[in-house]
Design a protein around this motif. Structure first.
Motif, PDB file in Angstrom:
ATOM      1  N   VAL A 170       0.855  -1.182   0.000  1.00 45.50           N
ATOM      2  CA  VAL A 170       0.000   0.000   0.000  1.00 45.50           C
ATOM      3  C   VAL A 170       0.894   1.236   0.000  1.00 45.50           C
ATOM      4  CG1 VAL A 170      -1.885   1.222   1.134  1.00 45.50           C
ATOM      5  CG2 VAL A 170      -1.716  -1.270   1.331  1.00 45.50           C
ATOM      6  N   ARG A 171       0.775   2.019  -1.048  1.00 42.55           N
ATOM      7  CA  ARG A 171       1.543   3.260  -1.184  1.00 42.55           C
ATOM      8  C   ARG A 171       0.619   4.407  -0.785  1.00 42.55           C
ATOM      9  NH1 ARG A 171       6.059   2.255  -4.641  1.00 42.55           N
ATOM     10  NH2 ARG A 171       5.925   0.309  -5.832  1.00 42.55           N
ATOM     11  N   ILE A 172       0.933   5.060   0.323  1.00 43.86           N
ATOM     12  CA  ILE A 172       0.083   6.123   0.872  1.00 43.86           C
ATOM     13  C   ILE A 172       0.721   7.461   0.552  1.00 43.86           C
ATOM     14  CG2 ILE A 172      -1.017   7.022   2.934  1.00 43.86           C
ATOM     15  CD1 ILE A 172      -0.483   4.187   4.192  1.00 43.86           C
ATOM     16  N   VAL A 173       0.002   8.296  -0.179  1.00 43.28           N
ATOM     17  CA  VAL A 173       0.498   9.604  -0.606  1.00 43.28           C
ATOM     18  C   VAL A 173      -0.460  10.654  -0.046  1.00 43.28           C
ATOM     19  CG1 VAL A 173       0.946  11.078  -2.603  1.00 43.28           C
ATOM     20  CG2 VAL A 173       1.525   8.637  -2.706  1.00 43.28           C
ATOM     21  N   ASN A 174       0.005  11.430   0.916  1.00 44.78           N
ATOM     22  CA  ASN A 174      -0.861  12.443   1.526  1.00 44.78           C
ATOM     23  C   ASN A 174      -0.651  13.785   0.839  1.00 44.78           C
ATOM     24  OD1 ASN A 174      -2.452  14.075   3.074  1.00 44.78           O
ATOM     25  ND2 ASN A 174      -1.396  13.692   5.007  1.00 44.78           N
ATOM     26  N   ALA A 175      -1.543  14.116  -0.091  1.00 45.82           N
ATOM     27  CA  ALA A 175      -1.489  15.387  -0.792  1.00 45.82           C
ATOM     28  C   ALA A 175      -2.333  16.453  -0.103  1.00 45.82           C
ATOM     29  CB  ALA A 175      -1.968  15.210  -2.236  1.00 45.82           C
ATOM     30  N   GLY A 176      -2.904  16.105   1.053  1.00 45.98           N
ATOM     31  CA  GLY A 176      -3.736  17.050   1.775  1.00 45.98           C
ATOM     32  C   GLY A 176      -2.924  18.017   2.614  1.00 45.98           C
ATOM     33  N   GLN A 177      -3.629  18.783   3.443  1.00 48.50           N
ATOM     34  CA  GLN A 177      -2.979  19.771   4.294  1.00 48.50           C
ATOM     35  C   GLN A 177      -3.047  19.413   5.768  1.00 48.50           C
ATOM     36  OE1 GLN A 177      -2.901  23.890   2.924  1.00 48.50           O
ATOM     37  NE2 GLN A 177      -4.686  23.424   1.678  1.00 48.50           N
ATOM     38  N   PHE A 178      -3.693  18.299   6.089  1.00 50.19           N
ATOM     39  CA  PHE A 178      -3.724  17.776   7.446  1.00 50.19           C
ATOM     40  C   PHE A 178      -2.889  16.507   7.513  1.00 50.19           C
ATOM     41  CE2 PHE A 178      -7.933  19.404   9.524  1.00 50.19           C
ATOM     42  CZ  PHE A 178      -7.510  20.709   9.349  1.00 50.19           C
ATOM     43  N   SER A 179      -2.321  16.226   8.693  1.00 48.11           N
ATOM     44  CA  SER A 179      -1.773  14.894   8.940  1.00 48.11           C
ATOM     45  C   SER A 179      -2.946  13.935   9.073  1.00 48.11           C
ATOM     46  CB  SER A 179      -0.946  14.873  10.235  1.00 48.11           C
ATOM     47  OG  SER A 179       0.277  15.535  10.075  1.00 48.11           O
ATOM     48  N   HIS A 180      -2.762  12.733   8.536  1.00 50.09           N
ATOM     49  CA  HIS A 180      -3.828  11.744   8.624  1.00 50.09           C
ATOM     50  C   HIS A 180      -3.267  10.418   9.126  1.00 50.09           C
ATOM     51  CE1 HIS A 180      -6.929  14.224   6.860  1.00 50.09           C
ATOM     52  NE2 HIS A 180      -6.151  14.496   5.823  1.00 50.09           N
ATOM     53  N   SER A 181      -3.940   9.852  10.133  1.00 48.58           N
ATOM     54  CA  SER A 181      -3.573   8.541  10.660  1.00 48.58           C
ATOM     55  C   SER A 181      -4.526   7.510  10.073  1.00 48.58           C
ATOM     56  CB  SER A 181      -3.649   8.526  12.186  1.00 48.58           C
ATOM     57  OG  SER A 181      -2.654   9.359  12.742  1.00 48.58           O
ATOM     58  N   LEU A 182      -3.975   6.516   9.373  1.00 50.42           N
ATOM     59  CA  LEU A 182      -4.782   5.493   8.716  1.00 50.42           C
ATOM     60  C   LEU A 182      -4.835   4.260   9.614  1.00 50.42           C
ATOM     61  CD1 LEU A 182      -3.748   7.444   6.420  1.00 50.42           C
ATOM     62  CD2 LEU A 182      -4.184   5.558   4.870  1.00 50.42           C
TER      63      LEU A 182
END
Length: 303
Positions: free
Chosen positions: A217-229
């Motif tokens: 699983v390649r997780i790419v966070n392009a958002g502006q918040f940190s996200h915990s999956l």
């Protein structure tokens, strides 16, 4: 109406998978719409890179190359504002492409891994509006390993995380207004441009496999918040943190935090039967405009 964003990938013939090749991509920058279906859903105004002028979705389809390839990305800007194209930690040309202008970016594909590309202009507004995507670099031999000699996998999923503040950012930017970037309160959260209602049924987003099969699983966070999956059902192994390849995979209990503009890679092994959710471990990020459950979520299924 959802305007779809695609990608033209022109591969030169006559190269074996193990040989470096020339990979030519064409992207068009346009404004358009992104529809979130289900409870709390709506149609969002977005900007995106696409294969055909006037047809964007968010995020742009993934650019996939092999390590060592020569990569040429030609970008046409059909929008009425300047934009650019930057691959984080790979390219350095951040100069704007003027409205109705174009530019070709050429670079050598870096070491195998996952990378973010986006429009870096306009105080994060352009990226938030949808101008972001993933560059995936495979080993030179195109094998199903995270890198040459690295961990092997049976399946692969690419999760591009995004968040959007529609009343204060998208609606204002789309009509040419001045966005107050000091206030950001996102009300839509997506995986691969999909709210949870769709992402939980999308076979390109869901983790699916047989017993003991491994999914990278390649997780790419392009958002502006940190996200915990938060992965239900099984633990997973982390092989890449913030773009840094780990010397050895290490087991993570069930949650991984991915900061904004960062990537992570994990190996998820199916070792029990059933259907399990994967969701962002923040109540707000599990909603669409405050309605639960239609945010950053998908499913894990043994078949």
């Amino acid at each position: 109406m959802l305007k779809k964003l695609g990608l033209t990938v022109l591969l030169l013939l006559g190269h074996s998978a193990a040989d470096a090749a020339v990979r030519d991509f064409t992207l068009h920058i346009d404004d358009g719409d992104l529809t979130i279906t289900g409870a709390g859903g709506t149609t969002l105004s977005v900007w995106g890179y696409g294969e055909t002028a006037g047809l964007p979705v968010v995020p742009v389809p993934t650019l996939t190359v092999n390590e060592g390839d020569t990569v040429n990305v030609t970008v046409y800007n059909h929008h009425n504002a300047p934009h650019n194209f930057v691959v984080q930690n790979v390219t350095t040309d951040a100069n704007p492409i003027a409205a109705n202008g174009s530019k070709t970016y050429s670079f050598t594909a870096p070491t195998a891994g996952s990378y973010i590309y986006n429009d870096t202009l306009n105080n994060n507004i352009n990226r938030e509006m949808g101008l972001h995507g993933a560059l995936i670099v495979r080993p030179a031999d195109n094998s199903n390993t995270a890198w040459t000699g690295g961990p092997a996998y049976d399946h692969e999923r690419i999760w591009v995380i995004s968040d959007m503040d529609t009343p204060r950012w998208n609606d204002v930017a789309a009509t040419g207004g001045n966005v107050n970037t000091s206030v950001y309160k996102p009300n839509y959260f997506m995986l691969n441009g999909l709210g949870g209602f769709d992402a939980m049924m999308d076979h390109n987003t869901m983790i699916m496999g047989m017993m003991d099969e491994v999914t990278l699983v390649r997780i790419v966070n392009a958002g502006q918040f940190s996200h915990s999956l938060h992965f239900h059902g099984n633990h997973f192994e982390v092989i890449n943190v913030s773009g840094i390849r780990q010397p050895a995979p290490f087991e993570q209990w069930d949650t991984i935090n991915v900061p904004p503009m960062s990537v992570a890679e994990v190996l998820y092994t199916i070792n029990q039967t059933g259907e399990y959710p994967m969701h962002i471990h923040t109540a707000q990020a599990e909603t669409a405009n405050g309605v639960y459950l239609n945010g950053g979520a998908t499913m894990i299924m043994m078949h």
